[in-house]
Scaffold this active site. Structure first.
Site, PDB file in Angstrom:
ATOM      1  N   LYS A  70     -66.079  11.339  67.615  1.00 24.67           N
ATOM      2  CA  LYS A  70     -66.589  10.045  67.144  1.00 24.67           C
ATOM      3  C   LYS A  70     -66.497   8.922  68.190  1.00 24.67           C
ATOM      4  CE  LYS A  70     -65.383  10.894  62.301  1.00 24.67           C
ATOM      5  NZ  LYS A  70     -64.794  10.304  61.086  1.00 24.67           N
ATOM      6  N   ASP A 107     -67.761   5.492  57.620  1.00 26.27           N
ATOM      7  CA  ASP A 107     -66.466   5.842  57.014  1.00 26.27           C
ATOM      8  C   ASP A 107     -65.906   4.706  56.145  1.00 26.27           C
ATOM      9  OD1 ASP A 107     -66.317   8.429  58.026  1.00 26.27           O
ATOM     10  OD2 ASP A 107     -65.356   7.780  59.882  1.00 26.27           O
TER      11      ASP A 107
END
Ligand code: ATR
Length: 281
Positions: A70, A107
């Protein structure tokens, strides 16, 4: 008649075999009758940049990124939105019509949507939140809570410097506490979040005394295997409202699916069951 091209999407990670994302997106593709694919793609850390560069020519509409890609992905994409920039990580990439890569991070969205659905009365602006842990998940959750108006974030991590770095980089109303203070800082909390791996199957439980936590506080965990961690069980038994971590995983997948396949999917009990079967089996 022009042939309809199948929309191709996937999730890149290393390792990737345990990812539940193909199960989540596969469920929605089937539910909406979309002729698309969502693949698990094993990509070694040294190959991330090259794999992302090839997305467009390989016919991908985009990808999700999972551990440990990420942060690297942030530097590889052509455009990063403000949320991903502040978190310092990209988990969703959309290939634009000109072939460039747009990166975002869903997220924090997944975290807040999970609370909205599991504890609709909870409002981040109501009071302080205590966050345990300072890894990638904590960064996304802290940014989401600040953006949602949380007046104070009390951040505590075993390695204090990491919490301090997170606070310095993200800014906002964050107070860093020492690991030894983790029980006492619960006294005014309206929300308690475990963002560490503690409590996961085959890991020790989070060692946290909840005596000081107000009974009105909401408690949630990013760990979803087991669904009810020791933390959530202890909190529930003393009367706190709890929300499990599975919904964060499910909700964070929704914006990507909508961008790639043109339908905003919902998190239904049937989806939860389908994904849970993948955790158990
Ligand atoms: P992610 O990016 O997925 O959040 P991570 O960066 O590995 O994962 O972060 C894991 C978190 O769990 C960290 O906050 C870590 O604390 P440290 O920064 O001190 O390593 C925390 N953690 C892991 N094992 C722990 C343990 N045994 N006791 C306390 N905290 C632990």
């Amino acid at each position: 008649m022009a042939e309809q091209t199948k929309i191709r999407v996937g999730v890149m990670g290393w390792p990737i075999s345990h990812s539940l994302s193909p199960r989540v997106h596969g469920f929605w593709l089937n539910e909406h009758g979309i002729d698309g694919s969502y693949e698990a793609i094993a990509v070694k850390p040294e190959d991330v940049s090259q794999s992302l560069r090839r997305l467009s020519e390989d016919g991908f509409a985009g990808v999700n990124l999972t551990v440990p890609h990420k942060e690297v992905a942030l530097a590889c994409v052509d455009h990063v939105d403000a949320i991903a920039q502040r978190i310092g990580a990209v988990n969703t990439i959309v290939v634009q019509s000109d072939g460039t890569l747009q990166g975002t991070n869903t997220d924090g969205f997944g975290f807040l949507e999970n609370l909205k659905s599991g504890a609709p009365d909870y409002q981040p602006a109501q009071g302080p939140a205590v966050i345990i842990g300072a890894g990638g998940a904590a960064r996304a959750i802290v940014v989401a809570l600040i953006n949602a108006g949380a007046p104070e974030i009390k951040l505590v991590n075993r390695t204090r410097e990491r919490a301090q770095t997170l606070s310095d980089q993200i800014g906002g109303p964050i107070t860093v506490a020492a690991w030894d203070e983790r029980a006492t800082i619960l006294s005014e909390a309206t929300l308690l979040v475990n963002t560490t791996t503690l409590g996961m199957a085959n890991q020790p439980p989070l060692d946290l005394d909840l005596s000081a936590l107000p009974p009105s506080a909401l408690v949630t965990d990013i760990v979803y295997a087991p669904l009810e961690t020791e933390l959530l069980k202890t909190a529930r038994l003393r009367g706190n409202q709890t929300v499990d971590g599975l919904g964060m995983l499910l909700h964070q997948a929704r914006p990507g699916f909508e961008s790639w396949f043109g339908v905003r999917p919902e998190v239904s009990p049937a989806l939860r069951e389908h994904v849970l079967a993948g955790i158990i089996g």
